[in-house]
Design a protein around this motif. Structure first.
Motif, PDB file in Angstrom:
ATOM      1  N   ALA A  49      -8.770   6.620  -1.415  1.00 19.85           N
ATOM      2  CA  ALA A  49      -8.270   5.414  -0.469  1.00 19.85           C
ATOM      3  C   ALA A  49      -8.338   6.118   0.906  1.00 19.85           C
ATOM      4  CB  ALA A  49      -7.116   4.776  -0.794  1.00 19.85           C
ATOM      5  N   MET A  50      -8.126   7.379   1.197  1.00 20.44           N
ATOM      6  CA  MET A  50      -7.981   7.877   2.544  1.00 20.44           C
ATOM      7  C   MET A  50      -9.186   8.329   2.986  1.00 20.44           C
ATOM      8  SD  MET A  50      -4.259   9.880   2.705  1.00 20.44           S
ATOM      9  CE  MET A  50      -4.140  10.943   1.425  1.00 20.44           C
ATOM     10  N   ASP A  80     -13.923   7.185   6.325  1.00 19.90           N
ATOM     11  CA  ASP A  80     -15.248   6.660   6.840  1.00 19.90           C
ATOM     12  C   ASP A  80     -15.177   5.339   7.441  1.00 19.90           C
ATOM     13  OD1 ASP A  80     -16.273   8.568   4.861  1.00 19.90           O
ATOM     14  OD2 ASP A  80     -16.420   7.422   3.308  1.00 19.90           O
ATOM     15  N   GLY A  81     -14.218   4.510   7.420  1.00 20.16           N
ATOM     16  CA  GLY A  81     -14.147   3.288   7.926  1.00 20.16           C
ATOM     17  C   GLY A  81     -14.141   3.568   9.663  1.00 20.16           C
ATOM     18  N   ILE A  84       0.880  -1.222   0.192  1.00 19.56           N
ATOM     19  CA  ILE A  84       0.183  -0.223  -0.045  1.00 19.56           C
ATOM     20  C   ILE A  84       0.996   1.076   0.037  1.00 19.56           C
ATOM     21  CG2 ILE A  84      -1.693   1.313   1.352  1.00 19.56           C
ATOM     22  CD1 ILE A  84      -2.658  -1.369   2.274  1.00 19.56           C
ATOM     23  N   TYR A  85       2.013   1.338   0.769  1.00 22.22           N
ATOM     24  CA  TYR A  85       2.614   2.410   0.776  1.00 22.22           C
ATOM     25  C   TYR A  85       3.568   2.682  -0.315  1.00 22.22           C
ATOM     26  CZ  TYR A  85       2.122   3.404   5.960  1.00 22.22           C
ATOM     27  OH  TYR A  85       1.513   3.550   6.949  1.00 22.22           O
ATOM     28  N   GLY A  86       3.941   1.262  -1.032  1.00 18.23           N
ATOM     29  CA  GLY A  86       4.663   1.458  -2.121  1.00 18.23           C
ATOM     30  C   GLY A  86       3.925   2.258  -3.157  1.00 18.23           C
ATOM     31  N   GLU A 110      -1.705   9.051 -10.152  1.00 17.65           N
ATOM     32  CA  GLU A 110      -3.201   9.400  -9.952  1.00 17.65           C
ATOM     33  C   GLU A 110      -3.318   9.849  -8.605  1.00 17.65           C
ATOM     34  OE1 GLU A 110      -5.979  10.845  -9.668  1.00 17.65           O
ATOM     35  OE2 GLU A 110      -5.848  10.338 -12.132  1.00 17.65           O
ATOM     36  N   ARG A 111      -2.867  11.157  -8.179  1.00 14.15           N
ATOM     37  CA  ARG A 111      -2.803  11.170  -6.660  1.00 14.15           C
ATOM     38  C   ARG A 111      -4.511  11.200  -6.087  1.00 14.15           C
ATOM     39  NH1 ARG A 111       0.886   8.976  -5.240  1.00 14.15           N
ATOM     40  NH2 ARG A 111       1.187  10.074  -3.320  1.00 14.15           N
ATOM     41  N   GLY A 112      -5.395  11.305  -6.941  1.00 10.69           N
ATOM     42  CA  GLY A 112      -6.849  11.218  -6.755  1.00 10.69           C
ATOM     43  C   GLY A 112      -7.325   9.786  -6.150  1.00 10.69           C
TER      44      GLY A 112
END
Ligand SMILES: Cc1ncc(COP(=O)(O)O)c(C=O)c1O
Length: 472
Positions: free
Chosen positions: A460-461, A466-467, A444-446, A453-455
């Motif tokens: 994901a954040m 939300d979670g 995930i970090y990689g 695509e920073r969007g």
């Protein structure tokens, strides 16, 4: 703590299965003893990690005695609300003295009649570093709109400045210009000067920045601001309560505070190396004229005359009381001693990392130790996963991929530095021996580090947050 090197599945919901979930108020109150039992059990599980010095930053003090003292100070003042100065004049005393003590520590002594005087360095208490930064940025926006007619304000920050500056830009409609840092991880003075325009209201430098811990060239940066008649903010959220004492101990500390004539504001976090409980910070200004643009006043509200110095209305006076208690009980001697221990521990850790051929230390920081991998086959994020499996909570950095450990008093406990270095060695060896193991946060970090695509990363954040608040 486990020494099993398989990265664990990351989760922030591990208590959901084990304890009652309340999606609505319980029809009758849960007995207090039961409420406290559940809280004690969860806290006990969490405590092992931060109390024994496995976490980077997080908890900065050294011992339970200190925590018990803060709890007592909070308990005595738990109902206090500084908004109601008439009901709680004690909060006025605590907050004005927190600000004056911090200003004295940060070079405010020689200005005007000194901290606490009408023409001295002044400031307010806030809820944390982010709020202190946001308050300062809003203040510059409003000050320069009023005094220079700047309607499209801009701030110029090194790319390593804390995310709270971007948050301020977003919240207050300020354009933020990020300037790449130099090869020494410090702000590039020429590039910063080139980025300044007629709309720039403030230049920022950090002492030190969160990612790599190397203090920016504040003297040169603040001179650019002074020459142009604009603001300069030193973000000393992390270093404000370390660097003054490091300097007294003889460490090489570049100037960063109000002794520099171009520095017009500073943020310094009492809830980090000030050893207060979480929820307090200080924002300081060179003049009251500037501070006035932080304040809010309302003269025509049916609810009466209303004013508040920071963003919140009602505030937890107990936290200010506990902060004051921390500062006066520790005193200069206590801060010096804490800083001595932290810097000595950091030196041990830096030396140990320098001996590991696979790692590269970033510069020569005082207490935030950043490093990456010199071996392209060694993924530093997988090293982080293996450290997590050993109980550690380090900070993964981006662009470039690296890790850091922010050394606190928790790491000054006997054996912690040695345990860190031993675990780091073992983690590197494990990753090398298991090149195709799966799981953990490394993928995930990689991906987040490299995906153009920073969007998608931002989405994901959003999902993550939300979670956070989801029950099922
Ligand atoms: C340099 C720096 N500035 C600002 C902040 C933000 O502080 P807070 O998390 O208290 O809002 C941090 C937090 O680590 C920091 O390191």
């Amino acid at each position: 703590m486990t020494d099993h090197p398989v990265p664990p599945e990351p989760t922030i919901k591990q208590f959901r299965e084990r304890y009652e979930t309340y999606a609505q108020l319980p029809p009758t109150g849960v007995p207090r003893e039961e409420v406290l039992r559940v809280m004690r059990e969860m806290a006990a599980e969490e405590q092992a990690r931060w109390a024994e010095g496995y976490a980077s930053g997080c908890v900065y003090n050294r011992d339970q005695d200190h925590i018990d003292f803060l709890i007592e100070a909070y308990a005595i003042n738990s109902q206090s609300n500084p908004l109601h100065t008439d009901v709680w004049p004690s909060a006025v005393k605590y907050e004005s003295e927190i600000v004056a003590m911090t200003a004295s520590m940060l070079g405010g002594g020689h200005i005007g009649g000194g901290p606490g005087s009408p023409d001295g360095v002044c400031g307010t208490v806030s809820s944390g570093g982010s709020e202190s930064i946001q308050l300062a940025m809003k203040t510059y926006r409003d000050y320069f709109r009023a005094t220079k007619g700047i309607t499209k304000p801009q701030m110029v920050v090194p790319e390593t400045a804390h995310a709270a500056f971007d948050k301020s830009a977003q919240y207050f409609g300020i354009e933020i210009v990020h300037v790449p840092v130099g090869p020494d991880w410090r702000a590039d003075v020429d590039a910063m000067a080139d980025a300044v325009t007629d709309d720039t209201v403030v230049i920022v430098g950090s002492a030190p920045p969160f990612p790599h811990g190397i203090v920016d060239p504040i003297e040169e940066l603040s001179e650019i601001a002074r020459e142009r008649g604009i603001g300069f903010h030193t973000d000393a959220c992390l270093g404000g309560f370390v660097l003054p004492w490091a300097e007294k101990l003889g460490y090489d500390v570049p100037p960063f505070d109000f002794r520099l004539p171009g520095v017009t504001s500073i943020s310094a976090d009492t809830h980090k190396f000030g050893y207060a409980a979480k929820g307090t910070s200080v924002v300081l200004y060179r003049s009251q004229e500037l501070r006035h643009y932080q304040y809010f006043t309302m003269t025509d509200w049916p609810g009466g005359l209303y004013c508040s110095p920071s963003f919140a209305g009602s505030r937890p006076g107990g936290l200010s009381a506990a902060c004051w208690a921390a500062m006066v009980s520790i005193g200069e001697e206590g801060y010096l001693e804490a800083t001595r221990r932290i810097l000595e521990t950091a030196s041990t850790i830096k030396a140990g990392i320098e001996e590991m051929p696979e790692l590269r230390l970033y510069g020569d920081p005082l207490f935030v130790i950043a490093f990456d991998s010199t071996d392209p086959a060694l993924d530093i994020y997988r090293v982080n996963d293996a450290m997590t499996a050993r109980g550690w909570a380090l900070n993964p950095l981006h662009r470039p991929a690296a890790l850091h450990l922010c050394v606190t008093q928790r790491h000054t406990q006997p054996g912690v530095a040695e345990r860190f270095l031993g675990d780091l060695r073992a983690a590197i060896d494990w990753v090398r021996e298991n090149p195709s193991s799966e799981g953990g946060m490394a993928p995930i970090y990689g991906m987040a580090n490299t995906v153009p695509e920073r969007g998608l990363v931002a989405e994901a954040m959003l999902d993550f947050m939300d979670g956070w608040y989801r029950l099922r």
